[in-house]
Design a protein around this motif. Sequence first.
Motif, short mmCIF file in Angstrom:
data_model
loop_
_atom_site.label_atom_id
_atom_site.label_comp_id
_atom_site.label_asym_id
_atom_site.label_seq_id
_atom_site.Cartn_x
_atom_site.Cartn_y
_atom_site.Cartn_z
N ARG A 381 0.69 -1.31 -0.03
CA ARG A 381 -0.11 -0.09 -0.15
C ARG A 381 0.96 1.45 0.23
NH1 ARG A 381 -4.52 -0.62 4.56
NH2 ARG A 381 -4.94 1.62 3.67
N VAL A 382 0.26 2.21 -0.71
CA VAL A 382 0.76 3.58 -0.52
C VAL A 382 0.04 4.48 0.38
CG1 VAL A 382 1.80 5.45 -2.13
CG2 VAL A 382 1.56 3.22 -2.98
N PHE A 383 0.91 5.26 1.21
CA PHE A 383 -0.07 6.13 2.26
C PHE A 383 0.53 7.49 1.74
CE2 PHE A 383 -1.74 3.21 5.25
CZ PHE A 383 -1.09 2.18 4.56
N SER A 384 0.12 8.66 1.42
CA SER A 384 0.35 9.86 1.01
C SER A 384 -0.12 11.01 1.89
CB SER A 384 -0.03 10.23 -0.30
OG SER A 384 0.26 9.19 -1.34
N GLY A 385 0.43 11.87 2.02
CA GLY A 385 0.39 13.06 2.87
C GLY A 385 1.25 14.40 2.51
N ARG A 386 1.03 15.29 3.16
CA ARG A 386 1.86 16.52 3.26
C ARG A 386 2.83 16.57 4.40
NH1 ARG A 386 2.13 19.19 -1.25
NH2 ARG A 386 2.20 21.04 -0.41
N SER A 387 3.75 17.20 4.19
CA SER A 387 4.85 17.39 5.14
C SER A 387 4.56 18.17 6.18
CB SER A 387 6.20 17.55 4.55
OG SER A 387 6.35 18.99 3.89
N THR A 388 3.56 18.54 6.82
CA THR A 388 3.30 19.10 7.98
C THR A 388 3.75 18.40 9.17
OG1 THR A 388 1.10 18.71 8.14
CG2 THR A 388 1.46 20.75 7.05
N GLY A 433 13.00 22.79 2.83
CA GLY A 433 13.77 23.80 3.28
C GLY A 433 12.94 24.79 4.16
N GLY A 434 12.31 24.17 4.86
CA GLY A 434 11.28 25.23 5.75
C GLY A 434 9.93 25.17 5.20
#
Lengths: 515, 117
Positions: A381-388, A433-434
């Motif tokens: 499975r692939v789990f995706s998200g944003r890097s917050t 980079g932030g």
Amino acid sequence: MAAGDDIRVLVVDDSKTVLRLLTFILGKLYRLESAEDGQEAIEAHASFKPDVIILDMNMPVKSGLEVMQHIRGVAQDHDVQIVVLTAQDTKVLKARAFAAGANDFLAKPFDREELLARVGAAARQVTLTRRLRQAYNRISREIDTVAGLQKRLLPDCSPLFGDTLVECLYRPSGRASGDYYDFFTLPDGCIRAVMADVSGHGARAAFLMAVVRTLVRVTQTHYLSLAEMLSLANHHLLSSIGQEPDFVTLAAVDIDPDEGTLTYVNAGHCPPLLYTGDRIMELAPTSSVLGFFDQKYPMRTIEFEKPAGLLLYTDGWYEWHTLEKEMFGLERFTELASGLMRSDRFSLQNLLENLCGEKAGPVFSDDVTGLWVCAGSPLSRVFSGRSTPQASRALAKDVVAAVKAYMEDPDILHDLDILLTEACANITRHAYGGGEGPMEVRLRIRPGQSVDMEVVDWGKGFGDAVKFENAAPDSECGRGMFIICKLSDQCELKRRGRENVLRVVKQIRKELWKT
Amino acid sequence: MENLTWLRKGACLLAKFSGEITMEVTQDFKHAVEQALEKEDTPALALDLSEVSFMDSSGIGFLVSCNTRLQSLGKRLVLMSPSQQVRKTLGLVQLMDFFAVAESDVDLESMTAKGGK
């Protein structure tokens, strides 16, 4: 330097007079060492490493026969030329000496010319054996080179394309092999997977395999349908091996995981097995083998539902003899593989282990190659998200929850939770980079074995700043990678195209998995 | 800050946190500690970690920074009854001995009274 200077001769006799005479006659022609009894002869054989031994039969401590039994039986030296020397020139003794490993016989008292002639013949044999060995080593190195090059032509990773996983297994029976497998994405996003078997083994099969591979790979950049790809390969094979007995069997598929369609051709290859909608379909040959005659290659298209799995394999998987000396056979193999595919625990390693059974594993006589393409399996499975920070932690938790369906050991789950949280937090802190960007965890569960994870971002890359060592006690940061390595069995960072990939494998003992 | 309660244990200021210590909370936690140290005069700060269900390396970083901050003020940091999860994370980076750890109120009292570990 005399001609026989690089030939070492050991002379063995308990008579000092005979030894002196042998040394006098042979000493100018060969490198010589002497021994006065059987035990000394065995020791000199180990240290001096003679090419020829002139061996007396009747000696104290150990007889000539015992010396030969040691050299041939214990020391396993079958190269040294042994010329037996004895006063008892009887048929019985000769027969026993030859049976024990003598190469030649010389009766005492010996004639100088006959001695020189017999040792000269032995020395020639030694030189011939050396040349043969050199030639063999040279050919062997060349085959190693071919095998090394061939290995590089075969993919050795198990990538995920979206929710489709490809896994491969390759066990050549010799060093170079005629098996070929491959997979790549086509410009339209489909996955093309190929399995082929060139008749025969060794360098010749490996060479033809490379030809087939090159022709198949052409279609990665210059789109050809499967039928066109086989026509192209057949055309070239006919022009090179058309008059010879070599041939190639090949099965190839184009899989569109989003549309749920699979198009295939099968040129005389063992039928790939497709698992879909709880049933198994055999993709039987659609044409004859490649390399014999011109023909058409009809394509067939079928629809599948996820989860679906496709097994491509070579005949080495089932052409081996059981303990009862019967061929394991395609039928039994198909039954076994189908059972595992239905159980949703299929992996090539698992198939191999099940083939081994409880008593004894198969002794494969042919190359064993397998390709497993699996679309929409809960094991991959692939789990995706944003890097917050929030999404990063949530991603780690989701992955651990997916593993929990197969394995409930709290310690292991906690380990996975920590290492995934660290890996995702690294992306949150450093990758963009932030700022924030996309991240993914590609999970591969191997029930009974391991959990493999790839934590991926598309940021600026790792650079040289990655620290794998533990930080100083009073340091406030820099411990993430150390913790990940500590909690995993394999941990590597790599750049793959635009992806930064942290690959982590955690081995998990068999008994900790749910049954 | 949610999940964080403050109380007095003798001369010592005690902060009890329940939940996960990850980078989601460490900045707020640091801030809360700073504020408390400004308001309250205490020879030591005890962090009750008995109900911490998860802690990662950000949590370790937070504990190390607290320790450094308190030392610079001539005060002590004591970890109170850290949960198994906290112990595991600290153990991984070999920092269990780095921090002063109290297992009970009596421990805490004796540690802060003597000013020793």
